[in-house]
Design a protein around this motif. Structure first.
Motif, PDB file in Angstrom:
ATOM      1  N   TYR A  44       0.835  -1.200   0.000  1.00 39.63           N
ATOM      2  CA  TYR A  44       0.000   0.000   0.000  1.00 39.63           C
ATOM      3  C   TYR A  44       0.868   1.248   0.000  1.00 39.63           C
ATOM      4  N   TYR A  47       0.376   7.112   1.900  1.00 36.26           N
ATOM      5  CA  TYR A  47      -0.725   8.022   2.211  1.00 36.26           C
ATOM      6  C   TYR A  47      -1.948   7.295   2.780  1.00 36.26           C
ATOM      7  N   VAL A  48      -2.018   5.988   2.625  1.00 34.97           N
ATOM      8  CA  VAL A  48      -3.110   5.203   3.214  1.00 34.97           C
ATOM      9  C   VAL A  48      -3.104   5.353   4.733  1.00 34.97           C
ATOM     10  N   ILE A  51      -5.361   8.247   5.782  1.00 33.73           N
ATOM     11  CA  ILE A  51      -6.781   7.891   5.655  1.00 33.73           C
ATOM     12  C   ILE A  51      -7.195   6.977   6.804  1.00 33.73           C
ATOM     13  N   GLU A  82     -11.773  -2.927   8.236  1.00 30.19           N
ATOM     14  CA  GLU A  82     -10.336  -2.675   8.333  1.00 30.19           C
ATOM     15  C   GLU A  82      -9.587  -3.894   8.848  1.00 30.19           C
TER      16      GLU A  82
END
Length: 156
Positions: A44, A47-48, A51, A82
């Protein structure tokens, strides 16, 4: 299960989830090096973390504060998505077993916290009683008679 036991289990699992979400969200937001390395190792982009960090902190607050049952439903759903996503990501990336233990444990705590909520924190029932009865006792609904249509009146 007694109401006291249910209450203790609810508050224990809820405290675990709120703590994990709050501390994990902060770790994501400050891009703690070990956290950032782990996310990047799963494939990933960094920047994940921003979020997920925002969502985790907001989810922890939503689950912890009284009231707002619809918001709590969304927070629990986000927690489930998640954590199940974390388990899937570790499975597909070939992570070692220890990377499954904690997300799996927190997923179980999340589901337990959701299932054990006191009535004031519940939005509604998962299945209305009639649907639940049909699912659990289908034999009761197989032989229902329906009213037969009346014969059409003769036209003279």
């Amino acid at each position: 299960m007694s109401s006291r036991t249910k209450s203790i289990l609810y508050w224990t699992t809820t405290a675990i989830i709120v703590f994990v979400w709050l501390s994990g969200g902060i770790a994501d937001l400050i891009r703690r090096p070990a956290t950032a390395e782990g996310v990047i190792a799963l494939g990933y982009p960094a920047y994940v973390l921003t979020i997920l960090g925002v969502w985790k902190v907001l989810g922890a607050i939503a689950i912890a504060v009284p009231g707002f049952p619809r918001l709590k439903e969304w927070a629990y759903a986000g927690t489930f998505f998640e954590l199940s996503g974390a388990l899937a990501s570790h499975a597909w990336s070939g992570s070692t077993v220890n990377h499954f233990v904690w997300p799996g444990f927190f997923l179980v705590c999340s589901v337990a916290s959701w299932a054990l909520r006191p009535p004031g924190r519940v939005l509604g029932t998962l299945f209305p009683a009639s649907v639940w009865q049909q699912l659990t006792h289908p034999q009761l609904h197989l032989h229902r008679r329906t009213a037969e249509p009346a014969e059409p009146a003769a036209v003279s």
